[in-house]
Structure formats: structure tokens, C-alpha cells
Design a protein around this motif. Structure first.
Motif, mmCIF file in Angstrom:
data_model
loop_
_atom_site.group_PDB
_atom_site.id
_atom_site.type_symbol
_atom_site.label_atom_id
_atom_site.label_comp_id
_atom_site.label_asym_id
_atom_site.label_seq_id
_atom_site.Cartn_x
_atom_site.Cartn_y
_atom_site.Cartn_z
ATOM 1 N N ALA A 87 -28.835 16.843 5.881
ATOM 2 C CA ALA A 87 -29.164 17.932 5.197
ATOM 3 C C ALA A 87 -27.632 18.522 4.354
ATOM 4 C CB ALA A 87 -29.049 18.983 6.269
ATOM 5 N N LEU A 88 -26.740 17.972 4.542
ATOM 6 C CA LEU A 88 -25.745 18.100 3.540
ATOM 7 C C LEU A 88 -25.943 17.373 2.242
ATOM 8 C CD1 LEU A 88 -23.241 18.996 2.734
ATOM 9 C CD2 LEU A 88 -22.069 16.968 3.525
ATOM 10 N N LYS A 89 -26.261 15.875 2.672
ATOM 11 C CA LYS A 89 -27.146 15.879 0.929
ATOM 12 C C LYS A 89 -28.221 16.046 0.024
ATOM 13 C CE LYS A 89 -26.423 10.906 1.412
ATOM 14 N NZ LYS A 89 -27.631 9.070 1.638
ATOM 15 N N ARG A 90 -29.014 16.620 0.860
ATOM 16 C CA ARG A 90 -30.182 17.116 0.391
ATOM 17 C C ARG A 90 -29.751 18.673 -0.489
ATOM 18 N NH1 ARG A 90 -33.083 15.694 5.285
ATOM 19 N NH2 ARG A 90 -32.536 17.941 6.237
ATOM 20 N N VAL B 106 -25.094 24.328 7.256
ATOM 21 C CA VAL B 106 -24.514 23.902 5.929
ATOM 22 C C VAL B 106 -24.539 24.562 4.697
ATOM 23 C CG1 VAL B 106 -25.563 21.895 4.120
ATOM 24 C CG2 VAL B 106 -25.319 20.937 6.932
ATOM 25 N N PRO B 107 -25.095 25.643 4.520
ATOM 26 C CA PRO B 107 -24.375 25.873 3.232
ATOM 27 C C PRO B 107 -23.011 27.197 3.599
ATOM 28 C CG PRO B 107 -26.962 26.583 4.117
ATOM 29 C CD PRO B 107 -26.292 25.604 4.105
ATOM 30 N N GLU B 108 -22.913 27.694 5.147
ATOM 31 C CA GLU B 108 -21.615 28.484 5.158
ATOM 32 C C GLU B 108 -20.550 27.009 5.399
ATOM 33 O OE1 GLU B 108 -23.403 31.627 7.641
ATOM 34 O OE2 GLU B 108 -23.077 29.810 8.588
ATOM 35 N N LEU B 109 -21.207 25.491 6.063
ATOM 36 C CA LEU B 109 -19.898 25.120 5.949
ATOM 37 C C LEU B 109 -19.199 24.522 4.414
ATOM 38 C CD1 LEU B 109 -21.415 22.396 8.483
ATOM 39 C CD2 LEU B 109 -19.103 23.353 8.589
ATOM 40 N N VAL B 110 -20.198 24.097 3.210
ATOM 41 C CA VAL B 110 -20.149 24.009 1.900
ATOM 42 C C VAL B 110 -19.481 25.003 0.859
ATOM 43 C CG1 VAL B 110 -21.319 24.050 -0.140
ATOM 44 C CG2 VAL B 110 -22.032 22.661 1.781
ATOM 45 N N LEU C 66 -26.753 20.195 -1.381
ATOM 46 C CA LEU C 66 -25.567 19.249 -2.882
ATOM 47 C C LEU C 66 -26.044 18.296 -3.808
ATOM 48 C CD1 LEU C 66 -22.200 17.973 -1.076
ATOM 49 C CD2 LEU C 66 -23.447 20.041 -2.129
ATOM 50 N N ALA C 67 -27.642 17.723 -3.212
ATOM 51 C CA ALA C 67 -28.782 17.054 -4.502
ATOM 52 C C ALA C 67 -29.042 18.060 -5.056
ATOM 53 C CB ALA C 67 -29.675 16.412 -3.703
ATOM 54 N N ASP C 68 -29.256 19.625 -4.893
ATOM 55 C CA ASP C 68 -29.559 20.661 -5.603
ATOM 56 C C ASP C 68 -29.044 20.137 -6.725
ATOM 57 O OD1 ASP C 68 -30.102 23.029 -7.216
ATOM 58 O OD2 ASP C 68 -32.737 22.687 -6.125
ATOM 59 N N THR C 69 -29.446 20.163 -8.861
ATOM 60 C CA THR C 69 -28.877 20.275 -9.390
ATOM 61 C C THR C 69 -28.340 21.849 -9.689
ATOM 62 O OG1 THR C 69 -29.975 19.366 -10.175
ATOM 63 C CG2 THR C 69 -29.117 19.508 -12.474
ATOM 64 N N ALA C 70 -28.800 22.476 -9.566
ATOM 65 C CA ALA C 70 -28.002 23.228 -10.012
ATOM 66 C C ALA C 70 -26.926 24.245 -8.904
ATOM 67 C CB ALA C 70 -29.174 24.932 -9.836
ATOM 68 N N GLN C 71 -27.352 23.916 -7.481
ATOM 69 C CA GLN C 71 -26.629 24.465 -6.168
ATOM 70 C C GLN C 71 -25.096 23.816 -6.588
ATOM 71 O OE1 GLN C 71 -25.226 26.271 -3.883
ATOM 72 N NE2 GLN C 71 -27.343 25.315 -3.035
ATOM 73 N N HIS C 72 -25.156 21.758 -6.951
ATOM 74 C CA HIS C 72 -24.321 21.708 -7.923
ATOM 75 C C HIS C 72 -23.421 21.998 -8.654
ATOM 76 C CE1 HIS C 72 -22.201 17.322 -8.485
ATOM 77 N NE2 HIS C 72 -22.598 17.007 -7.712
ATOM 78 N N ALA C 73 -24.957 22.140 -9.424
ATOM 79 C CA ALA C 73 -23.183 23.118 -11.256
ATOM 80 C C ALA C 73 -22.435 24.018 -10.040
ATOM 81 C CB ALA C 73 -24.429 22.933 -11.778
#
Length: 464
Positions: free
Chosen positions: A155-158, A297-301, A160-167
Motif C-alpha cells: 500500500a505504501l508503494k502504491r 498509510v497517507p497519515e504515516l507518510v 508513493l508511486a503516484d506521480t503527483a503525490q510523489h512530487a
């Protein structure tokens, strides 16, 4: 089969008694055992101790060393559970096969399924005797997978794989990193002095005493002070100019700005302060037996962005103070007894070093250190001896990981006693890990050594 004969009144290590009773059960336990036939560490931790021996109900079995009567009782309890343990091993094999078929990869199967398999064995016996064994195994795997609420490495990998989210996260990290030095730094000498007071109070035989110095350190923000000092070119923090101030928490001269990252591997994880967001949370998710207690996962990140740019990579000040205390302890670790006259020794140092120096692997390493002859084992054991010459790196890295896990779970260290429990526990963990590595190296060297007859023949040919 009775226990091996022993002198009347002699105490035996509990681990040795467990090992002997386990091996006496015979075949069928392979999936719960190591290559040598001994029970896996997780087997003992998750099955044997809590579900068979149950020390809370049998306090006489809770000691590390057992007199003959408790040892015989422990042996009997394990032998009585032999049939159930064989069934547990079979259920575990079935659950792993079902897990692979369902494509589930998150988490350690032993952590996730060992106790559930023991329950299945207690209720149903061996899976071969149960018509619905496949359906039961599938239900358990799916139930465990659902219980984590999507708090997995996948779930973490998915996420952070989103390009906009990563940027967006890279931008947030840049802003947080730029603001890290707004508070001025100060001299660290007072912080180290107070750390020595706390360690002096903690290492006594009567147990840790809650030192007022610990409260003073937390209230003064001395852990934060150390973290901010590591962002500059500070030196001599530990009254030893031969050691970097970060004690191996980073491979760089100064901690770098964290990156988001997209992958991680336990075999190649960098030093703690060099890790990406992904690598930091990867360790947390991989090691958590109860992921349902974590944030999503979003809260952890989101929280890890701020934490990774905070002093020492930690939010809670009690945990940062524990890093300062750990550093003061680490620079005085001396398992080989080389620096007996070094300044700054406290009761805590003497307790940990004394325990470590009694290890057989340490005694051998000490002989190798003072011996003028080269390592006869081809350098394998010499490398392990070198670890004992520089023990602070392994200690600090393991301490940081443990404190980071507490920070993610909002579990501060309320007083000096609780801080010492963590510091001492890490020291024991590092010591046990080094012992295991030495044993593994010796097994490998023994297995690869030529038989005595071949050695004799080679000697005769040389003399001829």
C-alpha cells in the motif's frame, strides 16, 4: 526420554532445556525449526513461551536458569504438546501455500500465522484430517490481510508511486528541510554531562533509579540540541575527537535532506539519517506485528515528512534525549576491555561491558586482537572481532530504529527507568546478534574444513 543427567541442584539455561525438549519431539516440525533442528526464535517467542509454558501461570518457568524440577516440568510441557506442534507445523505450511496462491506478500508469515496455526491445531488437529482445511486456511489468510487495514508495504508503494503525490511530497520535504535551522544551536557539553548523571543512576544492581537529570534534559530540549548540532560541523561532542558526532547514524559528514524514495530492501538499508521516507516506513510496516494500531498509510507518510526533517529524525523529545543517552553509553562500550582507563565510565557502562565481556565470542575476539598472528580462519572471525572494536555504530543504529518505531506509535519514554529499559535492551540485542553471527561463522568454517585424515595426509605429503 529423560533429561540428560546433571549434578543435583545444578541450574540449566531455560533456552537449553527448550532446545533439548524440542529436538526430542522428532520429525514433523521442520517449518517451525531452523536448519540445525532447534526451534526458530519466533517459534519460542510466539508459541512455546506464551502458549505452552505460559510463565504468567507458571512463574517458576519464567527464569533464565532453571533448577532441575522446573526444568523437568518445562520438558514435560513441551513433550505433551508434541502432537499439537506437529499439527501447527502442517497448518503453517498450508497457510503459506494459500498465501502464495492469493498473492499476499505483506508481513512476515511467522509473525502473522504462528499463533493462528497453533489455534487451528488445538481446535481441528492436523489439516489432513479436516475436509474443509483449504477453506479454513484461506479464511485465516484473508482475515489477517484485512486486519491490517491496508497498512502494508504494498500500500505504501502504491501510494508513493503516484506521480503527483510523489512530487508534492518532495516539495514538502524541501520546505521542511529549509526551515530546520531557524532555531540557533548551542554548546553540547552540558548535555553530555547530564547524560553521564542519568547513566550513573541507571546501571546499578538494584535497578534503575529515576534521575532528576533525565527530566532536566527533556525540559531543556537537550535531545533537540544534539540533533541540531549534527546539522552543523560540530566535533568533540562525546569528548572524543576520533569519533563523528553522529556515531554512524549517517554515512555522510552531515545528514542529507531526505528524499521520498520508491523502494527498499532490508539487505541494503542505508544508515538511519540517510533513509528515504519509503525506507523509514518500510521498516515500521515490516516489523509491526499489530499494524492495525498504526495510522493509515497517507497519515504515516504525512507525519514522516516532518519527522524526517526534525532533529535526529524524531518528533518526541524524550526519544531524542534517549539518543543522547545512548550516544553517551555507546562511546564507552568496550567489550574487548581495551580502554579500561578511558574517562567517563558510569555504572551503566560497567554493567553493560561486564555482561558483554563474559561472552565466549568476545573472549575469542579479544585473544585475536592481542595476537600477533594473522586470523587463521581467513578473516571471517577477524571481521567480527573488528565489530567489537567499534561497537557504537551497531548500537546507535539499532537504538534509532527502536526509538523511531516508538515515535511512529506515539510511545514516549516517561522517565529514566523506561529510557534505561530501552538502552539496556538494545545493548542485549546487539550482543545476542553478534553471538549469533559468530556461531554462524564457526558453523560455516567447520563445515568447510577438511576432515582430520585429509589434513594428516597433506602434512605427510609436505614432509615427504
Amino acid at each position: 526420554m529423560p533429561l540428560p543427567s546433571q549434578p543435583t541442584g545444578a541450574r540449566r539455561p531455560r533456552a537449553m532445556v527448550i532446545d533439548g525438549a524440542w529436538r526430542a519431539l522428532g520429525p514433523g516440525l521442520e517449518s517451525l525449526s531452523g536448519p540445525g533442528g532447534a526451534p526458530l526464535t519466533r517459534t519460542v517467542k510466539l508459541i512455546v513461551l506464551p502458549l505452552i509454558l505460559r510463565p504468567t501461570l507458571h512463574p517458576e518457568l519464567a527464569a533464565d536458569f532453571l533448577a532441575p524440577e522446573p526444568a523437568a516440568r518445562l520438558d514435560a510441557l513441551i513433550r505433551e504438546s508434541g502432537t499439537r506442534l506437529v499439527a501447527t507445523a502442517q497448518w503453517f505450511t498450508l497457510l503459506k501455500r494459500t498465501r502464495r496462491a492469493l498473492g499476499v506478500v505483506a508481513g512476515n508469515p511467522q509473525d502473522l500465522y504462528f499463533q493462528r496455526c497453533f489455534e487451528l491445531a488445538a481446535e481441528h488437529g492436523e489439516p489432513g484430517a479436516v475436509a474443509s482445511a483449504g477453506a479454513l486456511a484461506r479464511a485465516v489468510v484473508e482475515d489477517v490481510a484485512d486486519a491490517d487495514g491496508g497498512r502494508t508495504v504494498d500500500a505504501l508503494k502504491r501510494y508513493l508511486a503516484d506521480t503527483a503525490q510523489h512530487a508534492g511530497l518532495e516539495v514538502e520535504l524541501g520546505i521542511a528541510w529549509e526551515g530546520r535551522l531557524l532555531t540557533p544551536t548551542a554548546d553540547t557539553a552540558a548535555a553530555v554531562a547530564l547524560a553521564g548523571e542519568v547513566l550513573e543512576a541507571c546501571g546499578g544492581a538494584e535497578g534503575p533509579r529515576n534521575s532528576p537529570a533525565y527530566t532536566s534534559m527533556v525540559e531543556a530540549g537537550l535531545g533537540e540540541l544534539l540533533g541540531r548540532a549534527l546539522w552543523t560541523h560540530v566535533s568533540g561532542v562525546w569528548e572524543r575527537n576520533d569519533l563523528p558526532a553522529h556515531l554512524g547514524l549517517t554515512e555522510r559528514e552531515l545528514p542529507p535532506r531526505p528524499q521520498v524514495g520508491r523502494s527498499a530492501s532490508t539487505a541494503t538499508l542505508p544508515a538511519p539519517l540517510d533513509r528515504t521516507l519509503f525506507e523509514r516506513l518500510f521498516v515500521v510496516l515490516q516489523s509491526s506485528a499489530r499494524r492495525e494500531e498504526l495510522l493509515t498509510v497517507p497519515e504515516l507518510v504525512g507525519r514522516e515528512v516532518g519527522r524526517s526533517c526534525a532533529p535526529l529524525g524524531l518528533h518526541d523529545e524524550t526519544l531524542r534525549v534517549a539518543v543522547l543517552l545512548g550516544g553517551q553509553l555507546a562511546v564507552g562500550l568496550d567489550p574487548l576491555g581495551i580502554g579500561e582507563s578511558a574517562p567517563g565510565r558510569t555504572t551503566a557502562h560497567r554493567a553493560v561491558n561486564s555482561r558483554w565481556r563474559r561472552e565466549a565470542s568476545v573472549l575469542r575476539a579479544r585473544r585475536m586482537t592481542v595476537s600477533p598472528r594473522p586470523d587463521p580462519d581467513g578473516g571471517v572471525l577477524d571481521a567480527l572481532a573488528q565489530d567489537l572494536r567499534t561497537p557504537w555504530t551497531a548500537y546507535m543504529r539499532r537504538l534509532w530504529v527502536r526509538l523511531h518505531g516508538r515515535d511512529v506509535r506515539d510511545a514516549p519514554l516517561a522517565d529514566a527507568a523506561s529510557a534505561w529499559a530501552v538502552l539496556d535492551g538494545v545493548a542485549r540485542s546487539v550482543m545476542m546478534d553478534h553471538r549469533a553471527r559468530v556461531r554462524s561463522a564457526l558453523r560455516t568454517l567447520t563445515a568447510s574444513a577438511p576432515p582430520p585424515a585429509a589434513v594428516a595426509e597433506a602434512a605427510e605429503s609436505r614432509s615427504a
